[in-house]
Design a protein around this motif. Structure first.
Motif, PDB file in Angstrom:
ATOM      1  N   UNK A  31       0.835  -1.206   0.000  1.00 42.48           N
ATOM      2  CA  UNK A  31       0.000   0.000   0.000  1.00 42.48           C
ATOM      3  C   UNK A  31       0.866   1.251   0.000  1.00 42.48           C
ATOM      4  N   UNK A  32       1.952   1.213   0.771  1.00 44.73           N
ATOM      5  CA  UNK A  32       2.867   2.362   0.810  1.00 44.73           C
ATOM      6  C   UNK A  32       3.478   2.586  -0.574  1.00 44.73           C
ATOM      7  N   UNK A  33       3.908   1.500  -1.218  1.00 44.90           N
ATOM      8  CA  UNK A  33       4.490   1.631  -2.549  1.00 44.90           C
ATOM      9  C   UNK A  33       3.480   2.151  -3.563  1.00 44.90           C
ATOM     10  N   UNK A  39       5.203   5.696  -8.593  1.00 44.48           N
ATOM     11  CA  UNK A  39       4.840   4.296  -8.796  1.00 44.48           C
ATOM     12  C   UNK A  39       3.461   4.220  -9.444  1.00 44.48           C
ATOM     13  N   UNK A  40       3.395   3.572 -10.603  1.00 39.79           N
ATOM     14  CA  UNK A  40       2.104   3.435 -11.290  1.00 39.79           C
ATOM     15  C   UNK A  40       1.560   2.021 -11.206  1.00 39.79           C
ATOM     16  N   UNK A  41       2.433   1.046 -10.922  1.00 43.64           N
ATOM     17  CA  UNK A  41       1.972  -0.334 -10.787  1.00 43.64           C
ATOM     18  C   UNK A  41       3.009  -1.132 -10.001  1.00 43.64           C
ATOM     19  N   UNK A  58      -3.937  -5.240  -0.561  1.00 46.39           N
ATOM     20  CA  UNK A  58      -3.195  -3.994  -0.346  1.00 46.39           C
ATOM     21  C   UNK A  58      -3.707  -2.878  -1.244  1.00 46.39           C
ATOM     22  N   UNK A  59      -4.298  -3.216  -2.372  1.00 44.80           N
ATOM     23  CA  UNK A  59      -4.802  -2.200  -3.298  1.00 44.80           C
ATOM     24  C   UNK A  59      -5.934  -1.386  -2.682  1.00 44.80           C
ATOM     25  N   UNK A  60      -6.630  -1.939  -1.708  1.00 44.88           N
ATOM     26  CA  UNK A  60      -7.733  -1.204  -1.084  1.00 44.88           C
ATOM     27  C   UNK A  60      -7.354  -0.617   0.275  1.00 44.88           C
TER      28      UNK A  60
END
Length: 106
Positions: A31-33, A39-41, A58-60
């Motif tokens: 999530x931090x990244x 950072x796009x992906x 982590x995406x949410x």
């Protein structure tokens, strides 16, 4: 790994934030990244279905400003030569692009 103590300090903060949020340290790291400006992906890899689900979750996850600040502070790399030297000798002549590297608050 150049600085193993520093590595474990980062892991400790990831785990602390994860425990407080009820999620894994891996989710916090991802999530931090994902919230980093450049950072796009992310590319993730998992050995099990459970690990894959944990990583995708982590995406949410949205980290607070304070959580991000803690991670930024503990993971910020040291300024390398010639940048630390320029901060000592030419700081008054820095332009906007140079100020990105200004780490005098450390």
């Amino acid at each position: 790994i150049r600085d193993q103590d520093r590595l474990w300090q980062i892991v400790d903060v990831l785990v602390d934030i994860g425990k407080a949020r009820g999620v894994s340290g891996a989710q916090v790291a991802l999530a931090w990244l994902l919230g980093r400006p450049a950072v796009s992906s992310l590319v993730i890899g998992a050995r099990s279905e459970a690990q894959l689900k944990d990583n995708i979750a982590a995406a949410s996850l949205t980290l607070s400003f304070d959580e991000r600040a803690r991670l930024d502070a503990v993971s910020r790399p040291p300024v390398l030569y010639p940048y630390w030297h320029q901060q000592l000798t030419a700081k008054g002549r820095f332009g906007p692009a140079d100020l990105v590297l200004d780490r005098s608050d450390i």
